[in-house]
Structure formats: structure tokens, C-alpha cells
Design a protein around this motif. Structure first.
Motif, PDB file in Angstrom:
ATOM      1  N   ARG A   1       0.804  -1.234   0.000  1.00 52.88           N
ATOM      2  CA  ARG A   1       0.000   0.000   0.000  1.00 52.88           C
ATOM      3  C   ARG A   1       0.833   1.279   0.000  1.00 52.88           C
ATOM      4  NH1 ARG A   1      -3.996  -0.745   4.881  1.00 52.88           N
ATOM      5  NH2 ARG A   1      -2.128  -1.720   5.768  1.00 52.88           N
ATOM      6  N   LEU A   2       2.151   1.172  -0.045  1.00 48.18           N
ATOM      7  CA  LEU A   2       3.004   2.339  -0.226  1.00 48.18           C
ATOM      8  C   LEU A   2       3.690   2.250  -1.582  1.00 48.18           C
ATOM      9  CD1 LEU A   2       4.869   2.835   3.194  1.00 48.18           C
ATOM     10  CD2 LEU A   2       2.583   3.610   2.511  1.00 48.18           C
ATOM     11  N   SER A   3       4.024   3.411  -2.140  1.00 44.83           N
ATOM     12  CA  SER A   3       4.754   3.430  -3.406  1.00 44.83           C
ATOM     13  C   SER A   3       5.472   4.764  -3.544  1.00 44.83           C
ATOM     14  CB  SER A   3       3.804   3.232  -4.600  1.00 44.83           C
ATOM     15  OG  SER A   3       2.892   4.321  -4.695  1.00 44.83           O
ATOM     16  N   CYS A   4       6.441   4.816  -4.452  1.00 49.48           N
ATOM     17  CA  CYS A   4       7.128   6.077  -4.734  1.00 49.48           C
ATOM     18  C   CYS A   4       7.817   5.973  -6.081  1.00 49.48           C
ATOM     19  CB  CYS A   4       8.147   6.421  -3.649  1.00 49.48           C
ATOM     20  SG  CYS A   4       9.541   5.278  -3.547  1.00 49.48           S
ATOM     21  N   GLN A   5       8.020   7.112  -6.713  1.00 51.23           N
ATOM     22  CA  GLN A   5       8.837   7.172  -7.916  1.00 51.23           C
ATOM     23  C   GLN A   5      10.308   7.249  -7.517  1.00 51.23           C
ATOM     24  OE1 GLN A   5       7.799  10.238 -10.679  1.00 51.23           O
ATOM     25  NE2 GLN A   5       5.929   9.229 -11.337  1.00 51.23           N
ATOM     26  N   LYS A   6      11.175   6.918  -8.467  1.00 55.82           N
ATOM     27  CA  LYS A   6      12.603   7.076  -8.232  1.00 55.82           C
ATOM     28  C   LYS A   6      12.980   8.512  -8.592  1.00 55.82           C
ATOM     29  CE  LYS A   6      15.578   3.778  -9.089  1.00 55.82           C
ATOM     30  NZ  LYS A   6      16.486   2.812  -9.784  1.00 55.82           N
TER      31      LYS A   6
END
Length: 392
Positions: free
Chosen positions: A314-319
Motif C-alpha cells: 500500500r506504499l509506493s514512490c517514484q525514483k
């Protein structure tokens, strides 16, 4: 006595970054081990050669007021750097000011150029100095979107739509705080064309220009045709050289803008730290290897944090392409960013900044600074994972 602050202070809230930091400090006083990922401060010591240069100046008695503009030697070094690295030529006597950190440079130029009612286009999310300082003088910050789905590139069509007869300036920050996004050359070229078409001043914050990864290239918009005469380039020594406590920044701009800004500067600070200015020359001339080493370590940390965060359900991020922040998407948690930040502080002992501290588009995000040791980042991500897994 009933003491009331000036009404203008109603538009200046406490920093959301400092709020969460202070809460973490209070927990530490209770014996809790808190891992600080909220503050944008390099964890490296200032390179030895820079400190030695400052010590020599202290021993030589270079401890007095300098010119309001800064010492000539530093201004010359700054213009040489800008010509060589950024492709823009400036007169060191009339087109550069050395300031007490980038924060003062931002305050000087915004308060000296904006009148009440003027509009300035500002990204959202953004470091909120760009929102609150204009409001202090009655100017109107008008936000434009930086969105994850667009890789945090600005939308040229949106910029054009939001320009009115009152628009005087547009602010860009690249690499960006808090997203770590780096504006592409083609986007900057289109923005330059709009600035020329509508006779706008561009305020270009380039404090993170050296902290860049993956073959990305930093472009100074002042170097584009027709742009030097309408661009204010802001930079400093805090981030690239790990000199946050030295409080040294600078502004490069056309002489008319410098003339207005230096008058504000005179009444706020008089001059930047005298012996620190000599150390800044050393930073510009002899510290490339130190900067490269720090950036390589930031990239190692970034790669770990991005992988770790994207491995948490449920977490995410771009590089991110630059700076030392990851903007963590927490929208699947169905809680506000303030609630999640508070929860992680108390359950995991990790401080992250609610995204709304940077504007409306920060809702549903947390800013994580990986300007901390690799070991601390590993422990922090493991703590975050355990805490998130407990959330229903």
C-alpha cells in the motif's frame, strides 16, 4: 500587556517540517530512539579543505563586515562557476549578491520585486517559503501542479492558462523539493518561450543542482536565449557542500534586480559570514571530489529506499532524479498524511513530513529525506514496514 503580532503574520504558519521534527525531539527526551527522515540536511561533515580555509581566515583576522554584496573574491568565483558550469556570464560587481543562506535570497528578491496584488506562479508541492513570503507583502501566489502521474514535470498549457495581467513572476525549483523531480530541457525551453511572450521574471532555485542521478542533466534556464535578462538564479552551499550551518547562499540576476535586492539585504543582515565567504571560495574551486563522493552515497541510499518503500504493501514512490527526497504515496492507506506521519512517529519512531506541509498536492504523500546513514535508513524502512502492516 496584551501583545498581538502584526496582522501580516496571520498568513505565516509554523513550518510543517519543524513541527514534526520538534515532536520527534520530545520523544527522544523520553528515551525513544527516533530516526529523523524529516529534515533536509546532509548528514556528512563539511569537507575538511573547506573547514581548513575558514580556520585560516579566522587566524588571519578576516572577521569583520564585508561589502553588502559579498567579498569580491567570492563573487568572482561564483561568476566563474556560473559561466563554466551553467553557461551564463555575470558581472561580479553588479549582478551577484552573497546572502545568509538561500532562504534570505528568496526573501530579498520576493519582497523587493513584488507589490501588493502582483501574482507569482509557484509549483504545488513546493518548499513553502515561495508561498508565504509573497503573502507577507500582499502578493498572490498562484499554484501550478506538479503531479506524480506526469513525473513531476510542469504542464506548459496549465502555466499559460494561469497567467493574467497581474502575473509578474514564475518560480521553478529543479531538482525539486519535496519530489526530487528534475525538469526536462524541453519543458524549460517551452517555459522560457512563455516567460518571454508574457514578459515574466523567472525565479530559478537551483540549490540541488549538483545532487542529480542516472545521467540526468541540470539546465539553468538563464542560459537559454533571451532569458538571462529576466531570470533570477538562486543557489548556495548548504546542500552540495554540506554547509547548512554556514548559512551561505547567493543570487545572480540582472543589475536592476540586484540593486533592489541588495537594499533589502542591507537592512536584514548587512552581510554574510565573513570567514565563511572565504571558505565558500574553497568549496567552489577545490571540492568536486567531495561532492561526487556524497552524491554517489546519496544515490546508493536512494536506490535502497525506493526499493524498500515500493516493497511495502500500500506504499509506493517514484525514483527521484535529484535532491535527496522520496515523495511516498500513501493514498491506499485511506488516512491523511498528517495522521500517517503522526502514527509512524509514535509507532515506528520515524519522522517523515506530511505532504501537505508543501501544498495541497502533497495530500496523500509523505516526504522522506534519505540524507541519513544507510544503516539508519535500513532500520527506518524496516520499522515503517512493520508499522504499516499493523494498519487495517
Amino acid at each position: 500587556m496584551d501583545i498581538k503580532a502584526a496582522k501580516r503574520m496571520d498568513v505565516v504558519p509554523f513550518s510543517g517540517i519543524r513541527k514534526i521534527m520538534e515532536k520527534g525531539v520530545q520523544l527522544e527526551k523520553q528515551g525513544v530512539k527516533v530516526i529523523h527522515l524529516e529534515i533536509g540536511r546532509p548528514d556528512f561533515d563539511t569537507p575538511v579543505n573547506i573547514k581548513q580555509a575558514a580556520k585560516r581566515c579566522l587566524d588571519e583576522g578576516k572577521v569583520f563586515y564585508t561589502s553588502n554584496y559579498g567579498i569580491p573574491e567570492l563573487r568572482k568565483a561564483i561568476t566563474e562557476k556560473l559561466a563554466t558550469e551553467n553557461g551564463v556570464s555575470y558581472d561580479p560587481d553588479t549582478e551577484v549578491i552573497v546572502t545568509v543562506g538561500l532562504s534570505e535570497a528568496i526573501f530579498d528578491v520576493l519582497t523587493s520585486l513584488l507589490d501588493a496584488g502582483d501574482e507569482i506562479l509557484v509549483p504545488d508541492p513546493v518548499w513553502l517559503n515561495y508561498i508565504h513570503v509573497p503573502r507577507l507583502v500582499g502578493a498572490v501566489p498562484v499554484t501550478y501542479n506538479l503531479l506524480e502521474k506526469n513525473n513531476y514535470q510542469l504542464d506548459i498549457a496549465e502555466i499559460e492558462r494561469k497567467i493574467t495581467s497581474k502575473t509578474k513572476m514564475i518560480a521553478i525549483i529543479t531538482p525539486n523539493n519535496p519530489t526530487g523531480g528534475v525538469l526536462n530541457k524541453d519543458v524549460l525551453e517551452k517555459l522560457a518561450a512563455i516567460a518571454i511572450k508574457h514578459n515574466l521574471i523567472v525565479l530559478s532555485d537551483e540549490i540541488y543542482e549538483k545532487i542529480i542521478y542516472d545521467g540526468n542533466t541540470h539546465y539553468s534556464i538563464a542560459s537559454f536565449p533571451g532569458m538571462k535578462q529576466r531570470t533570477v538564479t538562486l543557489n548556495g552551499f548548504s546542500k552540495a557542500y554540506s554547509m547548512t550551518g554556514w548559512r551561505l547562499g547567493y543570487m545572480a540576476a540582472p543589475a536592476a534586480i540586484i540593486d533592489a535586492s541588495v537594499r533589502m539585504h542591507q537592512y536584514i543582515t548587512t552581510c554574510a559570514l565573513s570567514f565563511g565567504q572565504y571558505a565558500a571560495i574553497e568549496a567552489l574551486k577545490n571540492s568536486d571530489d567531495s561532492v561526487s563522493g556524497m552524491v554517489a552515497e546519496y544515490q546508493r541510499r536512494r536506490d535502497y529506499v525506493v526499493q524498500a518503500i515500493n516493497g511495502i504493501d500500500r506504499l509506493s514512490c517514484q525514483k527521484p532524479g535529484g535532491a535527496f527526497y522520496v515523495f511516498v504515496n500513501i493514498k491506499q492507506l485511506n488516512r491523511t498524511d498528517e495522521e500517517v506521519a503522526e502514527y509512524l512517529l509514535h509507532d515506528a519512531g520515524v519522522t517523515l513530513v506530511p505532504g501537505t506541509a508543501f501544498g495541497d498536492n502533497g495530500a496523500g504523500y509523505l516526504r522522506l529525506s534519505y540524507a541519513n546513514s544507510y544503516e539508519n535508513l535500513v532500520e527506518a524502512c524496516e520499522r515503517i514496514k512493520r508499522s504499516i502492516e499493523k494498519l487495517q
